[in-house]
Write an enzyme that holds these catalytic residues in place. Structure first.
Site, PDB file in Angstrom:
ATOM      1  N   THR A   1     -11.606  -6.061  -8.122  1.00  0.00           N
ATOM      2  CA  THR A   1     -12.698  -6.338  -7.861  1.00  0.00           C
ATOM      3  C   THR A   1     -13.097  -4.552  -7.428  1.00  0.00           C
ATOM      4  O   THR A   1     -14.070  -4.403  -6.404  1.00  0.00           O
ATOM      5  CB  THR A   1     -13.221  -7.014  -6.172  1.00  0.00           C
ATOM      6  OG1 THR A   1     -12.176  -6.968  -5.321  1.00  0.00           O
ATOM      7  CG2 THR A   1     -13.820  -8.261  -6.844  1.00  0.00           C
ATOM      8  N   ALA A   2     -12.031  -3.813  -7.778  1.00  0.00           N
ATOM      9  CA  ALA A   2     -11.545  -2.024  -7.510  1.00  0.00           C
ATOM     10  C   ALA A   2     -12.661  -1.255  -8.334  1.00  0.00           C
ATOM     11  O   ALA A   2     -13.468  -1.235  -8.139  1.00  0.00           O
ATOM     12  CB  ALA A   2     -10.405  -2.042  -7.324  1.00  0.00           C
ATOM     13  N   ARG A   3     -12.078  -0.861  -9.298  1.00  0.00           N
ATOM     14  CA  ARG A   3     -12.674  -0.146 -10.108  1.00  0.00           C
ATOM     15  C   ARG A   3     -11.737  -0.372 -11.594  1.00  0.00           C
ATOM     16  O   ARG A   3     -10.407  -0.607 -11.577  1.00  0.00           O
ATOM     17  CB  ARG A   3     -11.649   1.468 -10.015  1.00  0.00           C
ATOM     18  CG  ARG A   3     -12.561   2.023  -9.196  1.00  0.00           C
ATOM     19  CD  ARG A   3     -13.853   1.830  -9.372  1.00  0.00           C
ATOM     20  NE  ARG A   3     -15.295   2.640  -8.144  1.00  0.00           N
ATOM     21  CZ  ARG A   3     -15.398   2.331  -7.569  1.00  0.00           C
ATOM     22  NH1 ARG A   3     -15.805   1.148  -7.035  1.00  0.00           N
ATOM     23  NH2 ARG A   3     -16.628   3.051  -6.635  1.00  0.00           N
TER      24      ARG A   3
ATOM     25  N   GLU B   1     -18.341  -0.345 -18.255  1.00  0.00           N
ATOM     26  CA  GLU B   1     -19.526  -0.556 -18.189  1.00  0.00           C
ATOM     27  C   GLU B   1     -20.506  -0.225 -18.832  1.00  0.00           C
ATOM     28  O   GLU B   1     -20.849   0.771 -19.274  1.00  0.00           O
ATOM     29  CB  GLU B   1     -18.974  -0.292 -17.029  1.00  0.00           C
ATOM     30  CG  GLU B   1     -18.514  -1.184 -15.556  1.00  0.00           C
ATOM     31  CD  GLU B   1     -17.950  -0.972 -14.682  1.00  0.00           C
ATOM     32  OE1 GLU B   1     -18.998  -0.277 -13.868  1.00  0.00           O
ATOM     33  OE2 GLU B   1     -16.892  -1.358 -13.592  1.00  0.00           O
TER      34      GLU B   1
ATOM     35  N   GLY C   1     -19.710  -6.648  -6.800  1.00  0.00           N
ATOM     36  CA  GLY C   1     -18.929  -7.544  -5.657  1.00  0.00           C
ATOM     37  C   GLY C   1     -19.335  -6.937  -4.538  1.00  0.00           C
ATOM     38  O   GLY C   1     -18.870  -7.512  -3.421  1.00  0.00           O
TER      39      GLY C   1
ATOM     40  N   HIS D   1     -20.197  -5.312 -11.585  1.00  0.00           N
ATOM     41  CA  HIS D   1     -19.631  -4.480 -10.437  1.00  0.00           C
ATOM     42  C   HIS D   1     -20.440  -4.752  -9.353  1.00  0.00           C
ATOM     43  O   HIS D   1     -21.204  -4.167  -8.955  1.00  0.00           O
ATOM     44  CB  HIS D   1     -20.161  -2.946 -11.011  1.00  0.00           C
ATOM     45  CG  HIS D   1     -18.777  -2.121 -10.304  1.00  0.00           C
ATOM     46  ND1 HIS D   1     -18.893  -1.306 -11.022  1.00  0.00           N
ATOM     47  CD2 HIS D   1     -19.083  -1.889  -8.813  1.00  0.00           C
ATOM     48  CE1 HIS D   1     -17.870  -0.437 -10.215  1.00  0.00           C
ATOM     49  NE2 HIS D   1     -18.083  -0.786  -8.768  1.00  0.00           N
TER      50      HIS D   1
ATOM     51  N   ASP E   1       0.864  -1.423  -0.306  1.00  0.00           N
ATOM     52  CA  ASP E   1       0.107  -0.148   0.052  1.00  0.00           C
ATOM     53  C   ASP E   1       0.950   1.418   0.034  1.00  0.00           C
ATOM     54  O   ASP E   1       2.230   1.607   0.962  1.00  0.00           O
ATOM     55  CB  ASP E   1      -0.918   0.174   1.182  1.00  0.00           C
ATOM     56  CG  ASP E   1      -2.363   1.020   1.412  1.00  0.00           C
ATOM     57  OD1 ASP E   1      -1.850   2.406   0.872  1.00  0.00           O
ATOM     58  OD2 ASP E   1      -3.442   0.558   1.236  1.00  0.00           O
TER      59      ASP E   1
ATOM     60  N   ASP F   1     -14.715  -8.543 -11.962  1.00  0.00           N
ATOM     61  CA  ASP F   1     -15.944  -7.593 -11.274  1.00  0.00           C
ATOM     62  C   ASP F   1     -16.467  -6.201 -11.526  1.00  0.00           C
ATOM     63  O   ASP F   1     -17.347  -5.769 -12.140  1.00  0.00           O
ATOM     64  CB  ASP F   1     -16.324  -7.545  -9.797  1.00  0.00           C
ATOM     65  CG  ASP F   1     -17.565  -7.106  -9.306  1.00  0.00           C
ATOM     66  OD1 ASP F   1     -18.874  -7.716  -9.453  1.00  0.00           O
ATOM     67  OD2 ASP F   1     -17.572  -5.724  -8.898  1.00  0.00           O
TER      68      ASP F   1
END
Length: 309
Positions: free
Chosen positions: A228-230, A259, A286, A284, A171, A254
């Site tokens: 599963t973020a963006r 989209e 998740g 999308h 991170d 996801d």
């Protein structure tokens, strides 16, 4: 001064009920269009939204009395945070409300990929019984690399604990976060040791298209990748290229760069994406469960109570 909140999206009633108990007047108009919102927004000090439209400078210009925006979800990428901060508009969101949903969804995608669930199911429905072609991988003993150790990354790490895997995380904006579920590492260690890569970072100018051909080239081992973020964090064509080269064993997506239809079908990667048997796609969802629908509103209500106004 007005004490009114406008809800413009589909939120669980828990938020409205809690806000009313705090003395707010709440108008719940989930079907309202943006043009109508702009006309009536001067009457409100609060706006609650999920994904209906971007809360940008145009919206904030139409809301001279706006004191806060409540985002019913985790990310803030559909809000112009810089403009909101400049105008002292407080922002609250609810990653605590859907982090369990995201963690579980990521686990589901990973197990499905590693065990060929989608491929095997389709084949059996078409009278194909292929045991060898659907032989899978075990999670035990693998190294899972997590990018981003906020609420979502932490949830995924916790849910991996029973699988006897090594979990490492990077991170850029946090240090000293090693715990019983994860060991903090550098990005270099992520690309060196990971068998699985899972993304749990927000969409920013820095993370947009972060996962591209060059990034994937650095991984020492073939990986399974989860997003599963963006969607815009990942270059979809780069993932497909890496699958073709054997650098990516499978992808659970996801979210996508573009989209919803019809725009998605117009993308130059779409046909290759849907024909690739090593990709599992979900729309999308998740963080969108029957449970998180309620929990997000409950979290927002607690944060609303703690706002200074």
């Amino acid at each position: 001064m007005s004490n009114k909140i406008l809800i413009v999206d589909d939120l669980h009633p828990a938020f409205k009920l809690a806000a009313e108990d705090m003395g707010f007047e709440v108008n719940d108009l989930p079907l309202i269009k943006k043009e109508e919102v702009l006309k009536i927004l001067p009457n409100y000090i609060g706006l609650a939204i999920r994904t209906k439209f971007r809360v940008d400078e145009e919206v904030m210009n139409a809301a001279p009395n706006l004191k806060f925006v409540a985002r019913a979800g985790a990310g803030m990428d559909n809000i112009d945070v810089a403009i909101a901060n400049k105008r002292n508009i407080q922002l609250i969101n609810a990653p605590e409300g859907n982090c369990d949903a995201v963690g579980e969804h990521a686990i589901g995608l990973l197990l499905s990929l590693m065990n060929n669930f989608r491929k095997a199911d389709i084949e059996i429905r078409n009278q194909i019984w292929d045991r060898e072609g659907n032989r899978g991988y075990e999670l035990k003993g693998k190294t899972v690399g997590i990018i981003g150790y906020g609420h979502m990354g932490q949830s995924f790490a916790k849910k991996l604990k029973g699988f006897e895997v090594t979990v490492i995380a990077y991170d850029k904006y946090k240090t000293g976060f090693s715990d019983e579920f994860v060991r903090e590492v550098s990005m270099e260690e992520i690309v060196k040791f990971s068998d699985v890569l899972s993304l749990h970072i927000p969409l920013t100018n820095e993370t947009k298209q972060m996962v591209n051909d060059e990034y994937l080239l650095h991984f020492r081992k073939p990986i399974f990748i989860l997003n599963t973020a963006r969607g815009e964090i990942v270059n979809t064509k780069a993932v497909l290229n890496a699958i073709e080269k054997g650098k990516v064993l499978g992808a659970g997506l996801d979210v996508l760069e573009v989209e919803k239809f019809p725009k998605l079908v117009e993308q130059n990667f779409y046909q290759d994406l849907i024909q690739n048997g090593k990709v599992i796609l979900t729309p999308h969802v998740g963080g969108w469960t029957f449970d998180s629908y309620r929990k997000i509103s409950e979290v927002l209500a607690v944060k609303l109570k703690n706002l200074e106004m």
